[in-house]
Enzyme design. Sequence first.
Site, mmCIF file in Angstrom:
data_model
loop_
_atom_site.group_PDB
_atom_site.id
_atom_site.type_symbol
_atom_site.label_atom_id
_atom_site.label_comp_id
_atom_site.label_asym_id
_atom_site.label_seq_id
_atom_site.Cartn_x
_atom_site.Cartn_y
_atom_site.Cartn_z
ATOM 1 N N LYS A 49 77.206 65.572 47.940
ATOM 2 C CA LYS A 49 76.557 65.975 46.636
ATOM 3 C C LYS A 49 76.323 67.540 46.229
ATOM 4 O O LYS A 49 76.614 67.737 44.974
ATOM 5 C CB LYS A 49 74.772 64.728 46.809
ATOM 6 C CG LYS A 49 74.577 63.610 46.215
ATOM 7 C CD LYS A 49 73.968 63.096 46.219
ATOM 8 C CE LYS A 49 73.832 61.723 46.695
ATOM 9 N NZ LYS A 49 72.116 60.582 46.829
ATOM 10 N N GLN A 93 66.837 61.611 49.769
ATOM 11 C CA GLN A 93 67.922 60.715 50.158
ATOM 12 C C GLN A 93 67.302 59.938 50.827
ATOM 13 O O GLN A 93 66.152 59.820 51.463
ATOM 14 C CB GLN A 93 68.961 61.469 50.857
ATOM 15 C CG GLN A 93 69.778 60.843 51.769
ATOM 16 C CD GLN A 93 70.613 60.385 50.256
ATOM 17 O OE1 GLN A 93 70.816 60.844 49.333
ATOM 18 N NE2 GLN A 93 71.718 59.223 50.446
ATOM 19 N N ASP A 116 66.890 60.930 40.098
ATOM 20 C CA ASP A 116 67.642 59.392 40.783
ATOM 21 C C ASP A 116 66.890 58.382 39.875
ATOM 22 O O ASP A 116 67.493 57.424 40.068
ATOM 23 C CB ASP A 116 67.156 59.665 42.601
ATOM 24 C CG ASP A 116 67.640 59.339 43.165
ATOM 25 O OD1 ASP A 116 69.219 59.309 42.947
ATOM 26 O OD2 ASP A 116 67.144 59.638 44.067
HETATM 27 N N1 GUN Z 1 70.987 56.946 49.515
HETATM 28 C C1 GUN Z 1 72.045 55.742 48.843
HETATM 29 N N2 GUN Z 1 72.159 55.964 47.453
HETATM 30 C C2 GUN Z 1 70.834 56.695 47.205
HETATM 31 C C3 GUN Z 1 71.324 57.825 45.625
HETATM 32 O O1 GUN Z 1 71.550 57.149 44.921
HETATM 33 N N3 GUN Z 1 70.203 58.156 45.865
HETATM 34 C C4 GUN Z 1 69.157 58.384 47.174
HETATM 35 N N4 GUN Z 1 67.921 59.201 47.255
HETATM 36 N N5 GUN Z 1 69.882 57.968 48.125
HETATM 37 C C5 GUN Z 1 70.621 56.741 48.201
#
Ligand code: GUN
Length: 280
Positions: A49, A93, A116
């Site tokens: 990311k 996350q 998110d």
């Molecule tokens: N962990 C796995 N996928 C995601 C996601 O799309 N967002 C977040 N914040 N954590 C994750």
Amino acid sequence: MAALLDGKALAARVRAGLAQRVATLGFRPGLVVVRVGEDPASGVYVRNKDRAAQEAGFASRTLHLPAATTEAELLFTIAALNADGAVDGILVQLPLPPHIATEKAIGAVDPAKDVDGFHPLNAGRLASGLPGLVPCTPRGVMHLLAESGARLRGARALVLGRSQIVGRPMAQLLLGADCTVTIAHSRTDDLGAECRRADILVAAVGRAEMVKGGWIKPGAVVIDVGINRRADGTLCGDVAFGEAQHAAAITPVPGGVGPMTIACLLENTLDAAIARRGGA
Ligand code: GUN
């Protein structure tokens, strides 16, 4: 032979378009990814990311907090990011360590910075048909469906999985696109029969190759959100890809939905940055 929906190539195009828009803004949209502890998969996701955001010209950083961080400390950190004018997007996350309540962390993020789309206010806005920040994976799936050329209006769409992160918001987006939507899940009586009716099948159940070829309607568009590891260590989706050649189109795993999730995180961050500045 099913057409392959190449998420890697589409994500690269989306990111290039975002980079062009960011270059003309006169400011760099700010993204902060908060990682708590040492979940190994999270380390890979967070790095990907961060790299994608940097490449597109965003001001991106990762705040890596120790596993022993208390819930109160995390909430304090999120409050500071909410108050920081240079921060447009905050992503906490998941998974968080077990001593931290996930819903408290999600609920602490300013909904205007919730890139998110997990905050209950944004989930509620989506369910009410109002504009807001939409979870990244379902947003990416809508791009892939547009790319496939599939007719959405009036089509039967089946979402397999009911998670807050994918299944539920996915169903809302498909409903907004005038699909006739069914949400099925692990307790559905006859999953095969439900799947066989679907013109659009979005599998997000997290079980390796659960959707068999015989469950797929000829000519359907199949989007496979699952990323599972087989006993031999190789990756596979929720759909038995090798049995799906009578579909009109299908996403591969890896290289389908995954890259689109990151591209849409950047879209959400840019949207949040523009909306926070009055929607220029
Ligand atoms: N962990 C796995 N996928 C995601 C996601 O799309 N967002 C977040 N914040 N954590 C994750």
